[in-house]
Each structure stands twice: as structure tokens, then as C-alpha cells.
Design a protein around this motif. Structure first.
Motif, PDB file in Angstrom:
ATOM      1  N   THR A   2       0.831  -1.195   0.000  1.00 23.25           N
ATOM      2  CA  THR A   2       0.000   0.000   0.000  1.00 23.25           C
ATOM      3  C   THR A   2       0.870   1.251   0.000  1.00 23.25           C
ATOM      4  OG1 THR A   2      -1.970  -0.947   1.004  1.00 23.25           O
ATOM      5  CG2 THR A   2      -1.526   1.345   1.501  1.00 23.25           C
ATOM      6  N   SER A   3       0.499   2.230  -0.850  1.00 21.72           N
ATOM      7  CA  SER A   3       1.304   3.443  -0.996  1.00 21.72           C
ATOM      8  C   SER A   3       0.577   4.695  -0.558  1.00 21.72           C
ATOM      9  CB  SER A   3       1.738   3.597  -2.465  1.00 21.72           C
ATOM     10  OG  SER A   3       2.541   2.516  -2.867  1.00 21.72           O
ATOM     11  N   ASN A   4      -0.736   4.614  -0.287  1.00 18.31           N
ATOM     12  CA  ASN A   4      -1.523   5.787   0.083  1.00 18.31           C
ATOM     13  C   ASN A   4      -1.326   6.902  -0.954  1.00 18.31           C
ATOM     14  OD1 ASN A   4      -2.596   4.587   2.454  1.00 18.31           O
ATOM     15  ND2 ASN A   4      -0.675   4.960   3.505  1.00 18.31           N
ATOM     16  N   ASP A   5      -0.777   8.056  -0.547  1.00 16.33           N
ATOM     17  CA  ASP A   5      -0.649   9.172  -1.476  1.00 16.33           C
ATOM     18  C   ASP A   5       0.800   9.422  -1.905  1.00 16.33           C
ATOM     19  OD1 ASP A   5       0.281  10.034   0.936  1.00 16.33           O
ATOM     20  OD2 ASP A   5      -0.922  11.863   1.034  1.00 16.33           O
ATOM     21  N   ALA A   6       1.679   8.438  -1.767  1.00 17.77           N
ATOM     22  CA  ALA A   6       3.075   8.599  -2.192  1.00 17.77           C
ATOM     23  C   ALA A   6       3.142   8.846  -3.698  1.00 17.77           C
ATOM     24  CB  ALA A   6       3.885   7.354  -1.836  1.00 17.77           C
ATOM     25  N   PRO A   7       4.075   9.670  -4.173  1.00 14.56           N
ATOM     26  CA  PRO A   7       4.144   9.978  -5.606  1.00 14.56           C
ATOM     27  C   PRO A   7       4.476   8.769  -6.464  1.00 14.56           C
ATOM     28  CG  PRO A   7       6.037  10.889  -4.432  1.00 14.56           C
ATOM     29  CD  PRO A   7       5.070  10.427  -3.395  1.00 14.56           C
ATOM     30  N   ASN A   8       5.288   7.831  -5.948  1.00 16.80           N
ATOM     31  CA  ASN A   8       5.582   6.581  -6.645  1.00 16.80           C
ATOM     32  C   ASN A   8       4.743   5.477  -6.011  1.00 16.80           C
ATOM     33  OD1 ASN A   8       7.904   7.350  -8.458  1.00 16.80           O
ATOM     34  ND2 ASN A   8       8.735   7.981  -6.474  1.00 16.80           N
ATOM     35  N   ALA A   9       3.803   4.927  -6.772  1.00 15.25           N
ATOM     36  CA  ALA A   9       2.843   3.984  -6.203  1.00 15.25           C
ATOM     37  C   ALA A   9       3.313   2.547  -6.358  1.00 15.25           C
ATOM     38  CB  ALA A   9       1.483   4.149  -6.874  1.00 15.25           C
ATOM     39  N   PHE A  10       3.228   1.799  -5.290  1.00  9.37           N
ATOM     40  CA  PHE A  10       3.468   0.367  -5.247  1.00  9.37           C
ATOM     41  C   PHE A  10       4.921  -0.002  -5.563  1.00  9.37           C
ATOM     42  CE2 PHE A  10      -1.163   0.224  -6.814  1.00  9.37           C
ATOM     43  CZ  PHE A  10      -1.650   0.406  -5.530  1.00  9.37           C
ATOM     44  N   PRO A  11       5.833   0.163  -4.598  1.00 10.45           N
ATOM     45  CA  PRO A  11       7.209  -0.286  -4.791  1.00 10.45           C
ATOM     46  C   PRO A  11       7.278  -1.800  -4.968  1.00 10.45           C
ATOM     47  CG  PRO A  11       6.826   0.347  -2.503  1.00 10.45           C
ATOM     48  CD  PRO A  11       5.624   0.769  -3.272  1.00 10.45           C
ATOM     49  N   ILE A  12       8.180  -2.242  -5.828  1.00 12.25           N
ATOM     50  CA  ILE A  12       8.387  -3.661  -6.109  1.00 12.25           C
ATOM     51  C   ILE A  12       9.711  -4.080  -5.479  1.00 12.25           C
ATOM     52  CG2 ILE A  12       8.599  -5.424  -7.897  1.00 12.25           C
ATOM     53  CD1 ILE A  12       7.147  -3.443  -9.781  1.00 12.25           C
ATOM     54  N   LEU A  13       9.666  -5.029  -4.560  1.00  9.74           N
ATOM     55  CA  LEU A  13      10.850  -5.511  -3.861  1.00  9.74           C
ATOM     56  C   LEU A  13      11.110  -6.960  -4.236  1.00  9.74           C
ATOM     57  CD1 LEU A  13      10.098  -4.052  -0.301  1.00  9.74           C
ATOM     58  CD2 LEU A  13      11.429  -3.006  -2.133  1.00  9.74           C
ATOM     59  N   ALA A  14      12.384  -7.327  -4.324  1.00  6.15           N
ATOM     60  CA  ALA A  14      12.766  -8.694  -4.673  1.00  6.15           C
ATOM     61  C   ALA A  14      13.738  -9.228  -3.629  1.00  6.15           C
ATOM     62  CB  ALA A  14      13.410  -8.734  -6.055  1.00  6.15           C
ATOM     63  N   SER A  15      13.640 -10.541  -3.364  1.00  5.54           N
ATOM     64  CA  SER A  15      14.530 -11.192  -2.398  1.00  5.54           C
ATOM     65  C   SER A  15      14.668 -12.667  -2.760  1.00  5.54           C
ATOM     66  CB  SER A  15      13.977 -11.063  -0.976  1.00  5.54           C
ATOM     67  OG  SER A  15      14.764 -11.802  -0.053  1.00  5.54           O
ATOM     68  N   SER A  16      15.832 -13.220  -2.508  1.00  3.83           N
ATOM     69  CA  SER A  16      16.048 -14.648  -2.724  1.00  3.83           C
ATOM     70  C   SER A  16      16.105 -15.415  -1.411  1.00  3.83           C
ATOM     71  CB  SER A  16      17.358 -14.880  -3.496  1.00  3.83           C
ATOM     72  OG  SER A  16      18.457 -14.322  -2.786  1.00  3.83           O
ATOM     73  N   ASP A  17      16.152 -14.685  -0.274  1.00  2.11           N
ATOM     74  CA  ASP A  17      16.266 -15.351   1.019  1.00  2.11           C
ATOM     75  C   ASP A  17      15.266 -14.846   2.052  1.00  2.11           C
ATOM     76  OD1 ASP A  17      17.238 -12.850   1.590  1.00  2.11           O
ATOM     77  OD2 ASP A  17      19.285 -13.502   2.012  1.00  2.11           O
ATOM     78  N   LEU A  18      14.357 -13.947   1.673  1.00  5.23           N
ATOM     79  CA  LEU A  18      13.342 -13.356   2.551  1.00  5.23           C
ATOM     80  C   LEU A  18      13.955 -12.549   3.697  1.00  5.23           C
ATOM     81  CD1 LEU A  18      10.668 -16.212   2.809  1.00  5.23           C
ATOM     82  CD2 LEU A  18      10.904 -14.402   1.105  1.00  5.23           C
ATOM     83  N   THR A  19      15.218 -12.225   3.594  1.00  6.59           N
ATOM     84  CA  THR A  19      15.873 -11.400   4.601  1.00  6.59           C
ATOM     85  C   THR A  19      16.453 -10.138   3.977  1.00  6.59           C
ATOM     86  OG1 THR A  19      16.430 -13.315   5.968  1.00  6.59           O
ATOM     87  CG2 THR A  19      17.715 -11.308   6.333  1.00  6.59           C
ATOM     88  N   THR A  20      17.143 -10.297   2.855  1.00  4.94           N
ATOM     89  CA  THR A  20      17.716  -9.164   2.139  1.00  4.94           C
ATOM     90  C   THR A  20      16.826  -8.811   0.962  1.00  4.94           C
ATOM     91  OG1 THR A  20      19.942  -9.903   2.742  1.00  4.94           O
ATOM     92  CG2 THR A  20      19.752  -8.294   0.949  1.00  4.94           C
ATOM     93  N   TRP A  21      16.427  -7.546   0.886  1.00  5.27           N
ATOM     94  CA  TRP A  21      15.490  -7.109  -0.138  1.00  5.27           C
ATOM     95  C   TRP A  21      16.088  -5.958  -0.938  1.00  5.27           C
ATOM     96  CZ3 TRP A  21      10.631  -9.400  -0.696  1.00  5.27           C
ATOM     97  CH2 TRP A  21      10.284 -10.325   0.306  1.00  5.27           C
ATOM     98  N   ARG A  22      15.731  -5.889  -2.213  1.00  3.87           N
ATOM     99  CA  ARG A  22      16.180  -4.781  -3.050  1.00  3.87           C
ATOM    100  C   ARG A  22      14.988  -4.227  -3.829  1.00  3.87           C
ATOM    101  NH1 ARG A  22      17.029  -6.796  -8.308  1.00  3.87           N
ATOM    102  NH2 ARG A  22      16.906  -9.081  -8.392  1.00  3.87           N
ATOM    103  N   LEU A  23      14.989  -2.907  -3.976  1.00  5.16           N
ATOM    104  CA  LEU A  23      13.948  -2.222  -4.732  1.00  5.16           C
ATOM    105  C   LEU A  23      14.252  -2.350  -6.220  1.00  5.16           C
ATOM    106  CD1 LEU A  23      11.459  -0.262  -4.704  1.00  5.16           C
ATOM    107  CD2 LEU A  23      13.132   1.609  -4.723  1.00  5.16           C
ATOM    108  N   THR A  24      13.292  -2.892  -6.984  1.00  5.94           N
ATOM    109  CA  THR A  24      13.503  -3.073  -8.428  1.00  5.94           C
ATOM    110  C   THR A  24      12.682  -2.100  -9.266  1.00  5.94           C
ATOM    111  OG1 THR A  24      11.771  -4.748  -8.660  1.00  5.94           O
ATOM    112  CG2 THR A  24      13.969  -5.514  -8.041  1.00  5.94           C
ATOM    113  N   GLY A  25      11.814  -1.327  -8.626  1.00  3.88           N
ATOM    114  CA  GLY A  25      11.013  -0.366  -9.370  1.00  3.88           C
ATOM    115  C   GLY A  25       9.691  -0.108  -8.694  1.00  3.88           C
ATOM    116  N   PHE A  26       8.761   0.494  -9.453  1.00  2.00           N
ATOM    117  CA  PHE A  26       7.420   0.782  -8.962  1.00  2.00           C
ATOM    118  C   PHE A  26       6.420   0.355 -10.028  1.00  2.00           C
ATOM    119  CE2 PHE A  26      10.240   3.733  -6.886  1.00  2.00           C
ATOM    120  CZ  PHE A  26       9.816   3.738  -5.576  1.00  2.00           C
ATOM    121  N   VAL A  27       5.266  -0.114  -9.572  1.00  2.00           N
ATOM    122  CA  VAL A  27       4.213  -0.435 -10.542  1.00  2.00           C
ATOM    123  C   VAL A  27       3.819   0.823 -11.296  1.00  2.00           C
ATOM    124  CG1 VAL A  27       1.864  -1.304 -10.841  1.00  2.00           C
ATOM    125  CG2 VAL A  27       3.385  -2.403  -9.184  1.00  2.00           C
TER     126      VAL A  27
END
Length: 370
Positions: A2-27
Motif C-alpha cells: 500500500t502506498s496511500n498518497d506517495a508519488p511513486n505507487a506500489f514499490p516492487i521488492l525482490a529477495s532470494s532469502d526473505l531477509t535481504t530485499w532490493r527495490l527493483t522499481g514501482f508499478v
């Protein structure tokens, strides 16, 4: 997320171990939101996205406000999970609906699931009625503190009704908590009051009572996901004491020839929020609810809700959910992403106790309250 009123809506995060995450973009990066959506600080509400792989594409369903401020559900598609995503020209469901979910059934047919946001209607109607008929407060509320809350709220109503939807939510929240703390009694008293009342007041009370019921709908999508087919079916409604005035945030998992449905119930901004389960033999039910709540608040986390399910690298099903730090729930408050292994066997949903859940960090397993 959920992004509410943020200018970039719906960040997309990726992880291979469910501990370390990286931002890959926004929907929807800034400037690329669908044309039908309302944007701007304290105006926009982009809520509850879900991403699914459907027939070689990645589909995202989401909730956003239309220009008239009503809530609607839209779809967007991409060839890659990190986008770019192309939204449809118009929402696929309108009329104050939210918490959409995509299900691909045993035959490969896609379904759209959503909630009708009636629980967002009854507080305004109730306060408006009490503003006109303040003597009804004592008929609906027993506790002195609840009566004082109701009196304060009805006094403020001429100002409150001029506010934006989420601003109204903030002001009405104390009354919502007072009402849902004794939800069964309130529903019964409203019905008794309706039976004694007449004319326009009886009609208004009946509308409030109907809005106390939240319904989850499902409808089949066309193969390309552009249109709905047939008519909507009602999967669930709130009928358990712990659910109070709402259920929402549905996720359906197909396993062993059955459809297992997880959902959230009660008020998201309180510690009473929790997760329930139901099971059916077909996508549209009938669904049979578990007699016990699956996840509720613990000493470590409050208000576990809006579950999703995925198969982890260990080959097990994991439920993903959000929850607040103890004593810190609320709109735009921090909610951690938590996970715990879960089993779907023999028509029963249970946490997988054979795997130790990590509850000492944000991505961990919340405890079930006895």
C-alpha cells in the motif's frame, strides 16, 4: 505494498532469502498512474496491490480512488515482474470496492475477488442519525465512556461531514472502536430500534444495519483479464463475533482439490484485527469458516492482517502479512512484513510448527494468542 498518497505507487521488492530485499522499481512511477485515478498529497489512496503470474504475464490488481473520490479496482499488466506495467484505461470494478485478489482456478480460469466497502459507510450514517436524534445514544450504548464518545462525535458531525474520507475516518475512529467492541449488542439494538421506529428513521436504521455486513465477492475474468464474465458471487460475510463489522484482505490458495481462503477481520487500526480461514470445494464456495481465529495479536505484534501465500525456497507454503508494533497501530503507521510457514491439509489451515518462525525481526512469524 500500500502506498496511500506517495508519488511513486506500489514499490516492487525482490529477495532470494526473505531477509535481504532490493527495490527493483514501482508499478506506477511518478507521472505514470492510470488516468482514472485521483493523485496528489492527501488526495490519492493507492491500496493493497497483488501481483500474480497469469498465462505468461504478470498481472497487478489494486485499489485507487477515482476522480469522484470513490474507491475502484484496476488491473495492470507486464511481461516482467519489475515492469513496466500498462494499466487498463478504466477500472474493472467500481462502487467503493477494495482489497482485490486474483485467483487462477484448477482449470486455469482467472477470477477477481474483492470486498464491498460497506463498513466505510455505516459510521457516517450512524453519526448523522445520532446528530438528528441524540436521545438514541442511550438506547445504543451502555457504558458511560461510550455514550460520551457518541455525544462528542454527533456534536462534531456538521464539521466532520465536510472532511475528506480518510480525515473522517480519523475523527470517527473512537466511535468505531466503541461500536465494534460491543458489535453484537449494537447490531441487536439497532434492529430493535428499527422495529420501533417508523418512516424515514426506520429506513435509515435499516441501511445502517445492512452496512454493518461486509461481503466478499468473486467474479470470473475473461481470458485476457479485460472484462468480467457472468455475475458476482458472494463468498463470505462477517458473521463471527471476533470479526465485528468487517472482513477483508482475502487470499485463496488451491491445494489438494480444495480452495483455502484466508482473510482479515475486525478493525485494522486496533489490536483486535486478526486472520481467519475458510475452505471450499469450488472457487465460489460455499466456504466453511474455521471456528477459531488463525492469527491474532501477540506480545510482539498487533493486528496481523491482509494475508498472502507463496511457496518459499524450502518448498513449503508461507503466509505473508502485515502487523503493527505493540501500541502503535493506525493509518500511515509503520507495519512490518511478517511471514510464517502454513499448512493446508484435510480442509484445515494451520501454522506449520515443524519450522521455527522468526519473530525476533520484521520478517518473522507472529504468535497465535490462546
Amino acid at each position: 505494498m500500500t502506498s496511500n498518497d506517495a508519488p511513486n505507487a506500489f514499490p516492487i521488492l525482490a529477495s532470494s532469502d526473505l531477509t535481504t530485499w532490493r527495490l527493483t522499481g514501482f508499478v506506477f512511477p511518478e507521472g505514470r498512474t492510470p488516468a482514472w485515478t485521483l493523485t496528489g498529497v492527501n488526495q490519492a489512496d493507492f491500496w493493497a496491490p497483488e501481483m500474480h503470474r497469469v498465462r505468461g504475464e504478470f498481472w497487478v490488481c489494486f485499489t485507487a480512488r477515482m476522480q469522484d473520490r470513490s474507491l475502484a479496482i484496476g488491473l495492470a499488466r507486464s511481461e516482467r515482474p519489475d515492469g513496466p506495467f500498462e494499466p487498463d484505461d478504466a477500472p474493472i470494478v467500481t462502487g467503493d470496492v477494495l482489497d482485490s485478489h486474483l485467483l487462477v482456478d484448477a482449470h486455469g480460469a482467472p477470477w477477481l475477488v474483492w470486498k464491498k466497502d460497506d463498513n466505510g459507510v455505516w459510521p457516517r450514517r450512524l453519526v448523522a442519525m445520532l446528530h438528528r436524534e441524540p436521545d438514541r445514544v442511550r438506547e445504543l450504548f451502555d457504558a458511560g465512556e461510550d455514550q460520551r464518545t457518541a455525544v462528542l462525535t454527533l456534536t462534531l458531525w456538521p464539521w466532520v461531514e465536510t472532511l475528506e474520507p480518510m480525515e473522517q475516518f480519523f475523527v470517527l475512529q473512537p466511535l468505531i472502536e466503541a461500536a465494534t467492541a460491543h458489535f453484537t449488542e449494537l447490531a441487536e439494538r439497532l434492529e430493535s430500534l428499527r422495529a420501533r421506529a417508523g418512516g424515514a428513521e426506520a429506513t435509515e436504521i435499516a441501511m445502517i444495519s445492512r452496512a454493518l455486513r461486509t461481503r466478499i465477492h468473486a467474479q470470473r475474468l475473461s481470458a485476457d483479464g479485460r472484462t468480467l464474465e457472468g455475475g458476482p458471487a458472494v463468498l463470505l460475510e462477517n458473521d463471527q463475533p471476533w470479526e465485528a463489522h468487517l472482513i477483508e484482505g482475502v487470499w485463496i490458495t488451491q491445494e489438494g482439490g480444495r480452495y483455502y481462503l484466508l482473510y482479515a477481520g475486525n478493525d485494522f487500526s486496533t489490536a483486535h484485527y486478526g486472520i481467519g480461514a475458510a475452505v471450499a470445494d469450488t472457487p465460489t464456495g460455499p466456504y466453511r469458516k474455521s471456528s477459531e481465529i488463525l492469527l491474532s495479536s501477540s506480545a510482539e505484534w498487533w493486528g496481523p492482517g491482509h494475508p498472502s501465500v507463496a511457496i518459499g525456497a524450502d518448498g513449503r507454503h508461507h503466509v505473508f502479512l502485515h502487523a503493527f508494533r505493540p501500541g502503535a497501530p493506525g493509518y500511515k503507521a509503520f507495519r512490518a512484513l511478517l511471514t510464517a510457514p502454513v499448512r493446508f491439509e484435510g480442509g484445515v489451515v494451520s501454522l506449520d510448527r515443524s519450522v521455527e518462525a522468526r519473530s525476533d525481526r520484521p520478517l518473522g512469524g507472529p504468535s497465535r494468542r490462546a
